[in-house]
Enzyme design. Structure first.
Site, PDB file in Angstrom:
ATOM      1  CG  ASP A  16      -2.004   1.313   1.205  1.00  0.00           C
ATOM      2  OD1 ASP A  16      -2.406   1.672   0.129  1.00  0.00           O
ATOM      3  OD2 ASP A  16      -1.765   1.968   2.297  1.00  0.00           O
ATOM      4  CB  SER A  17       0.068   4.815  -0.509  1.00  0.00           C
ATOM      5  OG  SER A  17      -0.949   4.923   0.561  1.00  0.00           O
ATOM      6  CE1 TYR A  37       2.326   5.091  -3.614  1.00  0.00           C
ATOM      7  CE2 TYR A  37       0.985   3.473  -4.298  1.00  0.00           C
ATOM      8  CZ  TYR A  37       2.131   3.894  -3.922  1.00  0.00           C
ATOM      9  OH  TYR A  37       3.187   2.962  -3.959  1.00  0.00           O
ATOM     10  CB  CYS A  49      -3.117   0.346  -2.362  1.00  0.00           C
ATOM     11  SG  CYS A  49      -3.303   2.188  -2.887  1.00  0.00           S
ATOM     12  CD  GLU A  71       0.556   6.605   5.784  1.00  0.00           C
ATOM     13  OE1 GLU A  71       1.489   6.486   6.350  1.00  0.00           O
ATOM     14  OE2 GLU A  71      -0.124   5.806   5.532  1.00  0.00           O
ATOM     15  CB  CYS A 105      -9.497   4.786   0.762  1.00  0.00           C
ATOM     16  SG  CYS A 105      -7.709   5.000   1.379  1.00  0.00           S
ATOM     17  CG  HIS A 136      -4.641   5.032   4.592  1.00  0.00           C
ATOM     18  ND1 HIS A 136      -4.421   4.475   3.324  1.00  0.00           N
ATOM     19  CD2 HIS A 136      -3.561   5.542   5.231  1.00  0.00           C
ATOM     20  CE1 HIS A 136      -2.738   4.603   3.423  1.00  0.00           C
ATOM     21  NE2 HIS A 136      -2.702   5.218   4.494  1.00  0.00           N
TER      22      HIS A 136
HETATM   23  N1  DGL Z   1      -4.735   3.161   1.108  1.00  0.00           N
HETATM   24  C1  DGL Z   1      -4.890   3.666  -0.605  1.00  0.00           C
HETATM   25  C2  DGL Z   1      -6.107   2.955  -1.001  1.00  0.00           C
HETATM   26  O1  DGL Z   1      -6.822   2.077  -0.714  1.00  0.00           O
HETATM   27  C3  DGL Z   1      -4.515   5.146  -0.949  1.00  0.00           C
HETATM   28  C4  DGL Z   1      -4.337   5.945  -0.077  1.00  0.00           C
HETATM   29  C5  DGL Z   1      -3.389   7.234  -0.569  1.00  0.00           C
HETATM   30  O2  DGL Z   1      -2.128   6.938  -0.524  1.00  0.00           O
HETATM   31  O3  DGL Z   1      -3.900   7.929  -1.036  1.00  0.00           O
HETATM   32  O4  DGL Z   1      -6.612   3.661  -2.034  1.00  0.00           O
END
Ligand code: DGL
Length: 266
Positions: free
Chosen positions: A8-9, A40, A71, A149, A181, A183
């Site tokens: 993941d990012s 990302y 991600c 984060e 997402c 996160h």
């Molecule tokens: N966790 C990521 C996703 O599922 C991306 C978060 C990011 O880096 O913007 O899209």
């Protein structure tokens, strides 16, 4: 025994890793957080493709037997290309539009994902295919990934961003909200506090873990169940803060964290 690469990012994919680990306890996982490039969501597809190719090559050097793109944004930008370019099974992610459209009673669903995911062709195809006859409300939750984060899961900013995103959806009669997402499951209590109990919230992580298990079985790649598995944590950012994030988000104290060797070249 070959590992499964998960990336993941940043810390978002840990919300997927916890389900992978629970469902596949005999596997060895290598979790790569590309924190040198997080977030990302606001980057171009070309950049995300480049990062994802680099990470895939890195996993290949580790002899990964399968790769889970934990991600949505990277899956949206890079999954089809990676499948063409690399000879390793991939499991990707996408916002759970299909289950949301199937289960909504009001015919209105809300999707929380990144701007990059919403802008992708893959997402456009997903909604065209599965959301016919359903009204889809979207919000990119700008600023939410950096808060998560930073370990601020209950901050005024998190409440504000989610309130702004969800209030119009609730006013429109949305009865199903998708966490698109990886996160976002880490701020689930705040989401629940805003939407209440009448709205269902979908986190696709358990389904991704099941899909990973199916892919491993199909390819005869499952680990020997008599051996215990483990996880190796790697970041392209600084190691020490990542160890603290793992403790906060997964409850694992004193985890050894490595910094990816190719980070210095980029
Ligand atoms: N966790 C990521 C996703 O599922 C991306 C978060 C990011 O880096 O913007 O899209």
């Amino acid at each position: 025994m070959s590992p499964i690469g998960v990336f993941d990012s940043g810390v978002g994919g840990l919300s997927v890793l916890r389900h992978l680990w629970a469902q596949l306890p005999a596997e060895q996982f290598v979790y790569l957080a590309d924190q040198g490039h997080v977030p990302y969501g606001s980057r171009s597809a070309a950049e995300i493709i480049q990062f994802s190719q680099g990470i895939t090559q890195f996993f290949q050097q580790l002899n990964a037997k399968a790769i889970v793109i934990a991600c949505n944004t990277a899956s949206a930008a890079a999954l089809s290309l990676l499948r063409e370019q690399f000879d390793v099974p991939f499991v990707g992610m996408e916002p759970a539009v299909k289950p949301a459209a199937q289960q909504t009673q009001s015919g209105k669903v809300g999707i929380l994902a990144t701007g990059g995911t919403f802008a992708s062709d893959r997402y456009a195809r997903l909604t065209a295919r599965y959301a016919q006859g359903v009204t889809v409300w979207e919000d990119p939750c700008v600023g939410l990934v950096p808060e998560i984060e930073a370990g601020r899961l209950d901050s005024p900013a998190v409440h504000h961003i989610l309130q702004q995103a969800l209030a119009p959806m609730l006013a429109a009669g949305v009865d199903t909200v998708v966490l698109g997402c990886t996160h976002y499951p880490f701020v689930l209590p705040v989401v629940k506090g805003i939407v209440g109990t009448a709205v269902s919230i979908i986190d696709p992580a358990p389904a991704v873990a099941r899909q990973t298990s199916v892919v491993l079985q199909k390819n005869s790649l499952l680990a020997d169940a008599s051996q215990p598995g483990n996880v190796r944590f790697i970041t392209t950012g600084p190691a020490e803060p990542f160890a603290r994030q793992i403790e906060q988000l997964l409850g694992l104290a004193d985890v050894a964290v490595e910094t990816a060797v190719w980070h210095s070249n980029r």
